[in-house]
Motif scaffolding. Structure first.
Motif, PDB file in Angstrom:
ATOM      1  N   HIS A 135      13.506  -1.420   4.818  1.00  0.00           N
ATOM      2  CA  HIS A 135      13.632   0.024   5.039  1.00  0.00           C
ATOM      3  C   HIS A 135      12.396   0.646   5.701  1.00  0.00           C
ATOM      4  N   GLY A 136      11.429  -0.175   6.066  1.00  0.00           N
ATOM      5  CA  GLY A 136      10.277   0.302   6.811  1.00  0.00           C
ATOM      6  C   GLY A 136       9.221   1.017   5.987  1.00  0.00           C
ATOM      7  N   HIS A 137       9.242   0.855   4.672  1.00  0.00           N
ATOM      8  CA  HIS A 137       8.250   1.510   3.821  1.00  0.00           C
ATOM      9  C   HIS A 137       6.902   0.796   3.832  1.00  0.00           C
ATOM     10  N   VAL A 138       6.936  -0.526   3.986  1.00  0.00           N
ATOM     11  CA  VAL A 138       5.726  -1.353   4.001  1.00  0.00           C
ATOM     12  C   VAL A 138       5.947  -2.521   4.954  1.00  0.00           C
ATOM     13  N   SER A 139       4.865  -3.195   5.316  1.00  0.00           N
ATOM     14  CA  SER A 139       5.019  -4.359   6.193  1.00  0.00           C
ATOM     15  C   SER A 139       5.085  -5.665   5.410  1.00  0.00           C
ATOM     16  N   SER A 140       4.684  -5.648   4.154  1.00  0.00           N
ATOM     17  CA  SER A 140       4.753  -6.829   3.297  1.00  0.00           C
ATOM     18  C   SER A 140       5.305  -6.410   1.928  1.00  0.00           C
ATOM     19  N   PRO A 141       6.208  -7.195   1.340  1.00  0.00           N
ATOM     20  CA  PRO A 141       6.779  -6.823   0.048  1.00  0.00           C
ATOM     21  C   PRO A 141       5.739  -6.574  -1.039  1.00  0.00           C
ATOM     22  N   SER A 142       4.616  -7.283  -0.979  1.00  0.00           N
ATOM     23  CA  SER A 142       3.598  -7.115  -2.023  1.00  0.00           C
ATOM     24  C   SER A 142       2.892  -5.760  -1.940  1.00  0.00           C
ATOM     25  N   ASP A 143       3.071  -5.040  -0.843  1.00  0.00           N
ATOM     26  CA  ASP A 143       2.454  -3.722  -0.706  1.00  0.00           C
ATOM     27  C   ASP A 143       3.253  -2.619  -1.412  1.00  0.00           C
ATOM     28  N   TRP A 144       4.484  -2.899  -1.818  1.00  0.00           N
ATOM     29  CA  TRP A 144       5.311  -1.879  -2.461  1.00  0.00           C
ATOM     30  C   TRP A 144       5.070  -1.917  -3.966  1.00  0.00           C
ATOM     31  N   PRO A 145       4.638  -0.802  -4.559  1.00  0.00           N
ATOM     32  CA  PRO A 145       4.252  -0.830  -5.972  1.00  0.00           C
ATOM     33  C   PRO A 145       5.415  -0.872  -6.963  1.00  0.00           C
ATOM     34  N   TYR A 146       6.612  -0.458  -6.572  1.00  0.00           N
ATOM     35  CA  TYR A 146       7.719  -0.306  -7.513  1.00  0.00           C
ATOM     36  C   TYR A 146       8.696  -1.471  -7.400  1.00  0.00           C
ATOM     37  N   SER A 147       8.200  -2.661  -7.661  1.00  0.00           N
ATOM     38  CA  SER A 147       8.992  -3.869  -7.467  1.00  0.00           C
ATOM     39  C   SER A 147       8.633  -4.912  -8.511  1.00  0.00           C
ATOM     40  N   SER A 148       9.639  -5.645  -8.962  1.00  0.00           N
ATOM     41  CA  SER A 148       9.387  -6.747  -9.887  1.00  0.00           C
ATOM     42  C   SER A 148       8.739  -7.938  -9.187  1.00  0.00           C
ATOM     43  N   LEU A 149       8.573  -7.865  -7.874  1.00  0.00           N
ATOM     44  CA  LEU A 149       7.872  -8.934  -7.156  1.00  0.00           C
ATOM     45  C   LEU A 149       6.515  -9.197  -7.807  1.00  0.00           C
ATOM     46  N   HIS A 150       5.834  -8.162  -8.236  1.00  0.00           N
ATOM     47  CA  HIS A 150       4.507  -8.317  -8.845  1.00  0.00           C
ATOM     48  C   HIS A 150       4.589  -9.131 -10.139  1.00  0.00           C
ATOM     49  N   ARG A 151       5.655  -8.929 -10.906  1.00  0.00           N
ATOM     50  CA  ARG A 151       5.882  -9.706 -12.128  1.00  0.00           C
ATOM     51  C   ARG A 151       6.157 -11.173 -11.770  1.00  0.00           C
ATOM     52  N   TYR A 152       6.934 -11.412 -10.719  1.00  0.00           N
ATOM     53  CA  TYR A 152       7.233 -12.773 -10.269  1.00  0.00           C
ATOM     54  C   TYR A 152       5.951 -13.475  -9.820  1.00  0.00           C
ATOM     55  N   VAL A 153       5.061 -12.764  -9.129  1.00  0.00           N
ATOM     56  CA  VAL A 153       3.795 -13.341  -8.672  1.00  0.00           C
ATOM     57  C   VAL A 153       2.918 -13.694  -9.879  1.00  0.00           C
TER      58      VAL A 153
END
Length: 177
Positions: A135-153
């Motif tokens: 959706h063009g909010h960030v260039s890398s998924p890790s830059d978005w603060p509201y995501s469970s990606l951080h928990r997965y990392v």
């Protein structure tokens, strides 16, 4: 009248897309604390596991697993949406009313998909984690603060740079139209 058929599978794992009525709004990220509180409050009353989630300004994606003896995700969504709406209204948030006088924050319906297997789960989780880039909010998924990606990392399930530097095309089985 269209009748929507939901796959009410006890103990099922489901992928959901839930959107606000005004798709130009940023109400979800503007009131992130209220949204998190709504999820927590509903989870205390009616247990569920959030396996993956991303919250964007105007919609969210969730993979949710229900208890083995329970299939009632519609009531969970009704409660989450209702609790969040009340919190935003109390805070003086941007909520209009529809012709019946009801708050018109959320789209009435949501999209749901029953997760079939591990590959389906991984595809849906990847879609969720990559969605802020799509959706063009960030260039890398890790830059978005509201995501469970951080928990997965943190759990070592994905590397810190997952989805960055263009190595993922962002097509997770969607149609290309």
């Amino acid at each position: 009248m269209v009748r929507y058929r939901r796959n009410l599978l006890p103990g099922g794992t489901f992928f959901f897309t839930v959107a606000v009525e005004n798709r130009q709004s940023s109400v979800l990220t503007d009131h992130i604390g209220a949204l998190r509180a709504a999820f927590r409050a509903v989870r205390e009353k009616k247990s569920f596991v959030v396996d993956a989630i991303v919250i964007l300004p105007d919609h969210l994606h969730v993979i949710m697993t229900l208890p083995i003896d329970d299939c009632d995700f519609p009531d969970r969504w009704r409660q989450i949406k209702s609790q969040f709406t009340r919190s935003v209204a109390i805070a003086g948030g941007p909520i209009s009313r529809n012709h019946r006088g009801e708050y018109a924050l959320w789209q009435r319906r949501y999209w749901e998909h029953t997760i079939r297997d591990e590959n389906d789960f991984e595809r849906c989780a990847n879609y969720i984690h990559f969605n802020p880039v799509k959706h063009g909010h960030v260039s890398s998924p890790s830059d978005w603060p509201y995501s469970s990606l951080h928990r997965y990392v943190r759990a070592g399930l994905l590397p810190t740079d997952w989805g960055g530097a263009g190595e993922i095309d962002g097509n997770f089985g969607e149609r290309a139209d």
